[in-house]
Write a protein that holds these residues in place. Sequence first.
Motif, PDB file in Angstrom:
ATOM      1  N   SER A 139      40.434  47.196  39.146  1.00 40.74           N
ATOM      2  CA  SER A 139      40.100  47.669  37.808  1.00 40.74           C
ATOM      3  C   SER A 139      41.339  47.492  36.948  1.00 40.74           C
ATOM      4  N   GLY A 140      41.146  47.539  35.622  1.00 41.46           N
ATOM      5  CA  GLY A 140      42.276  47.381  34.711  1.00 41.46           C
ATOM      6  C   GLY A 140      42.801  45.962  34.699  1.00 41.46           C
ATOM      7  N   GLY A 141      43.968  45.792  34.068  1.00 42.07           N
ATOM      8  CA  GLY A 141      44.678  44.526  34.169  1.00 42.07           C
ATOM      9  C   GLY A 141      44.489  43.505  33.075  1.00 42.07           C
ATOM     10  N   PHE A 142      43.723  43.777  32.026  1.00 44.72           N
ATOM     11  CA  PHE A 142      43.483  42.749  31.017  1.00 44.72           C
ATOM     12  C   PHE A 142      44.346  42.890  29.773  1.00 44.72           C
ATOM     13  N   ASP A 143      45.123  43.946  29.668  1.00 45.71           N
ATOM     14  CA  ASP A 143      45.958  44.154  28.488  1.00 45.71           C
ATOM     15  C   ASP A 143      47.448  44.151  28.824  1.00 45.71           C
ATOM     16  N   VAL A 146      35.941  46.679  38.399  1.00 48.24           N
ATOM     17  CA  VAL A 146      35.368  47.889  37.807  1.00 48.24           C
ATOM     18  C   VAL A 146      35.824  47.988  36.353  1.00 48.24           C
ATOM     19  N   ALA A 147      34.860  47.983  35.459  1.00 43.28           N
ATOM     20  CA  ALA A 147      35.124  48.128  34.022  1.00 43.28           C
ATOM     21  C   ALA A 147      34.288  49.307  33.540  1.00 43.28           C
ATOM     22  N   ALA A 148      34.943  50.400  33.249  1.00 41.62           N
ATOM     23  CA  ALA A 148      34.256  51.669  33.012  1.00 41.62           C
ATOM     24  C   ALA A 148      33.631  51.824  31.629  1.00 41.62           C
ATOM     25  N   ASN A 163      31.461  51.154  38.012  1.00 41.66           N
ATOM     26  CA  ASN A 163      32.202  52.228  38.676  1.00 41.66           C
ATOM     27  C   ASN A 163      32.533  51.853  40.115  1.00 41.66           C
ATOM     28  N   ALA A 164      33.338  52.688  40.760  1.00 40.06           N
ATOM     29  CA  ALA A 164      33.818  52.404  42.118  1.00 40.06           C
ATOM     30  C   ALA A 164      32.684  52.352  43.130  1.00 40.06           C
ATOM     31  N   GLU A 165      31.682  53.191  42.959  1.00 38.47           N
ATOM     32  CA  GLU A 165      30.558  53.196  43.892  1.00 38.47           C
ATOM     33  C   GLU A 165      29.795  51.866  43.833  1.00 38.47           C
ATOM     34  N   GLU A 166      29.576  51.376  42.614  1.00 36.83           N
ATOM     35  CA  GLU A 166      28.923  50.079  42.463  1.00 36.83           C
ATOM     36  C   GLU A 166      29.772  48.974  43.080  1.00 36.83           C
ATOM     37  N   ALA A 167      31.080  49.065  42.926  1.00 33.82           N
ATOM     38  CA  ALA A 167      31.978  48.056  43.481  1.00 33.82           C
ATOM     39  C   ALA A 167      31.859  48.017  44.998  1.00 33.82           C
ATOM     40  N   GLU A 168      31.880  49.168  45.631  1.00 30.85           N
ATOM     41  CA  GLU A 168      31.785  49.212  47.094  1.00 30.85           C
ATOM     42  C   GLU A 168      30.422  48.722  47.570  1.00 30.85           C
ATOM     43  N   ALA A 169      29.360  49.073  46.858  1.00 21.63           N
ATOM     44  CA  ALA A 169      28.024  48.612  47.231  1.00 21.63           C
ATOM     45  C   ALA A 169      27.925  47.094  47.103  1.00 21.63           C
ATOM     46  N   LYS A 170      28.446  46.557  46.013  1.00 21.60           N
ATOM     47  CA  LYS A 170      28.415  45.104  45.803  1.00 21.60           C
ATOM     48  C   LYS A 170      29.244  44.391  46.876  1.00 21.60           C
ATOM     49  N   ALA A 171      30.414  44.945  47.193  1.00 23.76           N
ATOM     50  CA  ALA A 171      31.270  44.343  48.223  1.00 23.76           C
ATOM     51  C   ALA A 171      30.564  44.343  49.578  1.00 23.76           C
ATOM     52  N   SER A 172      29.935  45.443  49.919  1.00 29.07           N
ATOM     53  CA  SER A 172      29.206  45.516  51.198  1.00 29.07           C
ATOM     54  C   SER A 172      28.086  44.487  51.252  1.00 29.07           C
ATOM     55  N   GLU A 173      27.389  44.343  50.142  1.00 30.48           N
ATOM     56  CA  GLU A 173      26.313  43.357  50.058  1.00 30.48           C
ATOM     57  C   GLU A 173      26.860  41.946  50.269  1.00 30.48           C
ATOM     58  N   LEU A 174      27.981  41.643  49.664  1.00 28.20           N
ATOM     59  CA  LEU A 174      28.583  40.316  49.781  1.00 28.20           C
ATOM     60  C   LEU A 174      29.097  40.005  51.181  1.00 28.20           C
TER      61      LEU A 174
END
Length: 125
Positions: free
Chosen positions: A45-49, A82-84, A112-123
Motif C-alpha cells: 500500500s502507499g508509495g505513489f507520492d 491496497v488503495a483505501a 483493504n487488507a482483507e481483499e488483498a489477502e483474499a486476492k493473493a490466496s486466489e492467485l
Amino acid sequence: MRVDSSHFPLVRLDYAPENADSTETVLADMSALLAREQPFVYIASGGFDQGEPDIDERRKVANWMKANKPAIVKLTKAHVHVAANDDEQRKAEEFSRFFENFWGYPMLIVGNAEEAEAKASELLR
C-alpha cells in the motif's frame, strides 16, 4: 522500500520512507525470493507520492529486472496494491498501466487488507 517475506508466499512491500532499505538490499531480498523457485504475491500500500528515485537507482533496478525477467514473470503472480480511498485508487490505477509493462506481472488494486489477502490466496491456488 522494504521487502518482508516472513509470511511467504505473501510478500509485504513497505513503501514508508522511514523504513526504506537500500536498493542493493531490496534487490538482494527480491533475488532471494526468486531463488526459492516458488510462486508468490506481493502485497503493498502507499508509495505513489514519494517522488522520482535517483537515476542510478533506477538503472540498478532496470538492470536487475532485465537479468531476472524470466524468473520474475514465472514466479510473481501479481502485485496486489491496497488503495483505501478514491484518490489512492486513481493513482494506483494510473501507475498500474506502466507497472505491468515494466515488470511483466499485473498490479491489482483492492480497497483493504482483507481483499488483498483474499486476492493473493486466489492467485496462489
